[in-house]
Enzyme design. Structure first.
Site, PDB file in Angstrom:
ATOM      1  N   LYS A 158       0.268 -11.006  11.244  1.00 47.04           N
ATOM      2  CA  LYS A 158       1.027 -10.118  12.138  1.00 47.04           C
ATOM      3  C   LYS A 158       1.228  -8.751  11.475  1.00 47.04           C
ATOM      4  CE  LYS A 158       5.237  -8.779  13.038  1.00 47.04           C
ATOM      5  NZ  LYS A 158       4.992  -7.448  13.609  1.00 47.04           N
TER       6      LYS A 158
ATOM      7  N   GLU B  92       6.492  -9.174  -1.154  1.00 44.34           N
ATOM      8  CA  GLU B  92       6.249  -7.864  -1.778  1.00 44.34           C
ATOM      9  C   GLU B  92       7.170  -6.877  -1.087  1.00 44.34           C
ATOM     10  OE1 GLU B  92       4.607  -7.477  -4.359  1.00 44.34           O
ATOM     11  OE2 GLU B  92       3.305  -9.227  -4.443  1.00 44.34           O
TER      12      GLU B  92
ATOM     13  N   CYS C  23       5.547   1.854  -1.346  1.00 45.99           N
ATOM     14  CA  CYS C  23       6.522   0.994  -1.998  1.00 45.99           C
ATOM     15  C   CYS C  23       6.721   1.390  -3.451  1.00 45.99           C
ATOM     16  CB  CYS C  23       6.078  -0.455  -1.897  1.00 45.99           C
ATOM     17  SG  CYS C  23       4.380  -0.702  -2.432  1.00 45.99           S
TER      18      CYS C  23
ATOM     19  N   GLU D 133      16.212   2.972  -1.200  1.00 46.31           N
ATOM     20  CA  GLU D 133      14.838   3.386  -0.923  1.00 46.31           C
ATOM     21  C   GLU D 133      14.824   4.333   0.277  1.00 46.31           C
ATOM     22  OE1 GLU D 133      12.143   0.407   0.605  1.00 46.31           O
ATOM     23  OE2 GLU D 133      10.618   1.025  -0.845  1.00 46.31           O
TER      24      GLU D 133
HETATM   25  P1  NDP Z   1      10.003  -4.139   7.594  1.00 44.70           P
HETATM   26  O1  NDP Z   1      10.583  -5.161   6.702  1.00 44.70           O
HETATM   27  O2  NDP Z   1      10.834  -3.541   8.645  1.00 44.70           O
HETATM   28  O3  NDP Z   1       8.716  -4.714   8.341  1.00 44.70           O
HETATM   29  C1  NDP Z   1       7.667  -5.351   7.649  1.00 44.70           C
HETATM   30  C2  NDP Z   1       7.005  -6.363   8.553  1.00 44.70           C
HETATM   31  O4  NDP Z   1       7.926  -7.407   8.849  1.00 44.70           O
HETATM   32  C3  NDP Z   1       6.582  -5.798   9.907  1.00 44.70           C
HETATM   33  O5  NDP Z   1       5.382  -6.405  10.319  1.00 44.70           O
HETATM   34  C4  NDP Z   1       7.736  -6.220  10.792  1.00 44.70           C
HETATM   35  O6  NDP Z   1       7.406  -6.248  12.148  1.00 44.70           O
HETATM   36  C5  NDP Z   1       8.000  -7.601  10.255  1.00 44.70           C
HETATM   37  N1  NDP Z   1       9.283  -8.175  10.596  1.00 44.70           N
HETATM   38  C6  NDP Z   1      10.411  -7.550  11.037  1.00 44.70           C
HETATM   39  N2  NDP Z   1      11.396  -8.452  11.217  1.00 44.70           N
HETATM   40  C7  NDP Z   1      10.892  -9.658  10.905  1.00 44.70           C
HETATM   41  C8  NDP Z   1      11.413 -10.980  10.864  1.00 44.70           C
HETATM   42  N3  NDP Z   1      12.676 -11.260  11.198  1.00 44.70           N
HETATM   43  N4  NDP Z   1      10.606 -11.987  10.477  1.00 44.70           N
HETATM   44  C9  NDP Z   1       9.345 -11.741  10.119  1.00 44.70           C
HETATM   45  N5  NDP Z   1       8.779 -10.514  10.122  1.00 44.70           N
HETATM   46  C10 NDP Z   1       9.546  -9.480  10.498  1.00 44.70           C
HETATM   47  O7  NDP Z   1       9.402  -3.034   6.626  1.00 44.70           O
HETATM   48  P2  NDP Z   1       8.801  -1.627   7.029  1.00 44.70           P
HETATM   49  O8  NDP Z   1       7.836  -1.783   8.129  1.00 44.70           O
HETATM   50  O9  NDP Z   1       9.918  -0.678   7.180  1.00 44.70           O
HETATM   51  O10 NDP Z   1       7.945  -1.286   5.736  1.00 44.70           O
HETATM   52  C11 NDP Z   1       8.436  -0.515   4.721  1.00 44.70           C
HETATM   53  C12 NDP Z   1       8.952  -1.407   3.613  1.00 44.70           C
HETATM   54  O11 NDP Z   1       7.872  -2.154   3.079  1.00 44.70           O
HETATM   55  C13 NDP Z   1       9.498  -0.612   2.462  1.00 44.70           C
HETATM   56  O12 NDP Z   1      10.667  -1.233   1.979  1.00 44.70           O
HETATM   57  C14 NDP Z   1       8.393  -0.694   1.430  1.00 44.70           C
HETATM   58  O13 NDP Z   1       8.828  -0.504   0.125  1.00 44.70           O
HETATM   59  C15 NDP Z   1       7.853  -2.059   1.653  1.00 44.70           C
HETATM   60  N6  NDP Z   1       6.488  -2.166   1.156  1.00 44.70           N
HETATM   61  C16 NDP Z   1       6.275  -2.938   0.049  1.00 44.70           C
HETATM   62  C17 NDP Z   1       5.020  -3.011  -0.529  1.00 44.70           C
HETATM   63  C18 NDP Z   1       4.773  -3.883  -1.704  1.00 44.70           C
HETATM   64  O14 NDP Z   1       3.616  -4.226  -1.943  1.00 44.70           O
HETATM   65  N7  NDP Z   1       5.775  -4.274  -2.486  1.00 44.70           N
HETATM   66  C19 NDP Z   1       3.886  -2.248   0.014  1.00 44.70           C
HETATM   67  C20 NDP Z   1       4.224  -1.501   1.197  1.00 44.70           C
HETATM   68  C21 NDP Z   1       5.495  -1.467   1.732  1.00 44.70           C
HETATM   69  P3  NDP Z   1       7.805  -4.997  13.086  1.00 44.70           P
HETATM   70  O15 NDP Z   1       7.245  -3.777  12.416  1.00 44.70           O
HETATM   71  O16 NDP Z   1       7.157  -5.323  14.345  1.00 44.70           O
HETATM   72  O17 NDP Z   1       9.304  -4.981  13.131  1.00 44.70           O
END
Ligand code: NDP
Length: 491
Positions: free
Chosen positions: A174, A249, A283, A384
């Site tokens: 997803k 991650e 990230c 962040e």
């Molecule tokens: P989110 O946590 O909002 O979303 C990440 C994913 O989780 C999306 O696909 C989102 O779907 C999905 N999601 C949301 N709610 C749920 C749930 N209850 N259960 C399961 N999945 C869910 O993060 P962001 O999109 O804002 O991404 C940015 C974040 O990601 C930052 O904190 C960044 O640091 C981190 N990141 C970490 C990396 C790493 O390798 N450590 C690399 C890149 C980013 P939807 O978008 O549809 O809500």
């Protein structure tokens, strides 16, 4: 553009027929429609993955054959790199040059883990029992739920899919609602690569609507997630109900530490790479720049001078350095942090104006912004921001630098800039972060383990260890004894 999901080898709409718009962050125009999956679509996708894992041709393929399919997939990604990079830029507003570089590198994940698929060996144990042949081997979990963030959809998908499939699992993937299109287009390549139907399923939709249905599904055995700490915590709680294995991650607040003995030209470029690349939406952003007292003012001047040259504009234009941020919500969040920084007394030395120059375009642009005189207690240094906003913090000596660097709930990455060999070797050991870059920043490879300490996550991606995240170890005891006597004692 109207996209479809991939379930059981079929291109499908959501059962409800509902869709949502993908908006281009550069011109704020909707440009694609994407299926809005509901829990019923999650069930169908997980059922397809479960069937492919148990009864399809997939479990009968040898690891070598699985590896061949992964390498086919790598070739297909390579031949579609420009198209997929264009979709990512339209979806998340990141620079086309950055997305294309990623897309051209992504095939390596499929080649590397394709090659690894048939090199996972078990072990024979010289067990201290007579007449026993005892061995252990690795088995896939079953259905893996893979959830990615919007900032690098196909790179993050490669981190997860390549080892999960090499290990013999099946997957429901997803992508984020904010950048689904490249992943939905990528889904069309699986059949071409020769993967049986149902081995990889891709569903699009809103995380808050379908996330729990996916991660809590009884037939999902393993979850691998990239995203925020808030969502990671939620997933951990849901997955914990059934003691599922999770790889998380998450985010970071990474320190980029510059010592007086550094090559200051390189360090200044490293500081900029740490915060302005991808408009700070990475990230591993080096969002806390720690600078040794004796060079602080001169070094800050250098960093500001480079940041001033960064050109904001159309992310498709090769001359652009800073694209828009991905969403209106992200834009509002960053602006909120600018207000917080001002209220906390940070000294703004660059940027920070609320409204972008209209000449850039009407996208969600945030000017490169640098705050000096930040203390590590300020929210701007602790939370962040995920935008082009740098907090500069002074330190007196190495011990203080280490203390400030580690004084954070996160532990994803850190940077060190120094020409002192002893420091370059010894200091990484003192930093509580999963990756430490010395005299470089933001380098990744399919070969090198990547993952956070503390609130930055659990588990590792990339490198040989990553495949173990998708395998469970089983011990088998074979007895060659003639009798099995005395059933009341442990053997
Ligand atoms: P989110 O946590 O909002 O979303 C990440 C994913 O989780 C999306 O696909 C989102 O779907 C999905 N999601 C949301 N709610 C749920 C749930 N209850 N259960 C399961 N999945 C869910 O993060 P962001 O999109 O804002 O991404 C940015 C974040 O990601 C930052 O904190 C960044 O640091 C981190 N990141 C970490 C990396 C790493 O390798 N450590 C690399 C890149 C980013 P939807 O978008 O549809 O809500």
């Amino acid at each position: 553009m109207e996209y479809r999901m991939l379930i059981g080898g079929e291109a499908v709409a959501a059962k409800s027929g509902e869709t949502f718009e993908s908006v281009n962050p550069y011109d704020q125009q909707p440009w694609a429609r994407v299926p809005r999956a509901g829990p019923e679509d999650v069930d169908t996708a997980v059922a397809a993955a479960r069937e492919a894992f148990t009864t399809g041709p997939w479990p009968r393929l040898t690891p070598t054959e699985r590896g061949r399919l992964l390498r086919n997939l790598g070739d297909l990604v390579a031949s579609h790199a420009e198209e997929l990079a264009t979709l990512e830029t339209r979806d998340n507003g990141k620079l086309y040059s950055e997305m294309l570089t990623q897309l051209r590198y992504i095939p390596q994940w499929y080649y590397y883990f394709g090659g690894l698929a048939d090199k996972i060996e078990g072990m024979v144990h010289p067990v201290d029992k007579p007449d026993i042949f005892n061995f252990s081997h690795h088995e896939p979990y079953g259905v893996v739920a893979a959830i990615t963030a919007w900032n690098s959809p196909l790179l993050l998908a490669a981190y997860k899919l390549a080892p999960a499939l090499a290990a013999g699992n099946t997957v429901v993937l997803k992508p984020s609602e904010h950048a689904s299109c490249s992943t939905l287009r990528f889904a069309e390549l699986f059949a071409l690569a020769g993967f049986p139907p149902g081995v990889v399923n891709v569903i699009s939709g809103f995380g808050p609507e379908i996330g729990d249905a996916l991660t809590g599904h009884p037939d999902v055995a393993k979850i691998t997630f990239t995203g925020s700490a808030t969502t990671g915590r939620r997933i951990n709680a849901v997955a914990g109900q059934d003691f599922k294995s999770v790889t998380l991650e998450l985010g970071g607040k990474s320190p980029n530490i510059v010592f007086a003995d550094a090559d200051l030209d390189n360090a200044a470029n490293g500081a900029i790479a740490g915060i302005l690349a991808a408009s700070g939406q990475t990230c591993v952003a080096g969002s806390r720049l720690l600078v040794e007292d004796s060079i602080h003012d001169a070094f800050l001047e250098r960093v500001v001078a480079i940041a001033r040259t960064a050109r904001s504009g159309d992310p498709m234009d090769p001359a652009t350095n800073i694209g828009p941020v991905a969403t209106k919500a992200q834009y509002d969040k960053i602006r909120g942090y600018l207000e917080i920084a001002e209220a906390e007394g940070a000294e703004r030395v660059l940027g920070g104006t609320p409204d972008p120059d209209p000449a850039i375009g009407k996208g969600w642009f945030i000017e490169p912004t640098i705050y000096a005189n930040v203390t590590n207690a300020m929210r701007i240094a602790r939370e962040e921001v995920f935008g082009p906003v740098l907090s500069v913090i002074r330190f007196r000596d190495e011990d203080e630098a280490v203390h400030i660097a580690n004084d954070t709930r996160y532990g994803l990455a850190a940077g060190i800039w120094s020409q002192n060999l002893k420091r370059c070797i010894e200091l990484p050991k003192r930093l509580r972060a999963g990756t430490v870059w010395v005299n470089t920043y933001r380098a990744v490879s399919y070969m090198t383990p990547f993952g956070g300490f503390k609130a930055s996550g659990t588990g590792k991606e990339n490198g040989i260890e990553a495949i173990r995240q998708y395998l469970q170890l089983k011990s088998v005891w074979l007895s060659t004894a003639d009798s099995f006597s005395n059933p009341f004692t442990i053997r």
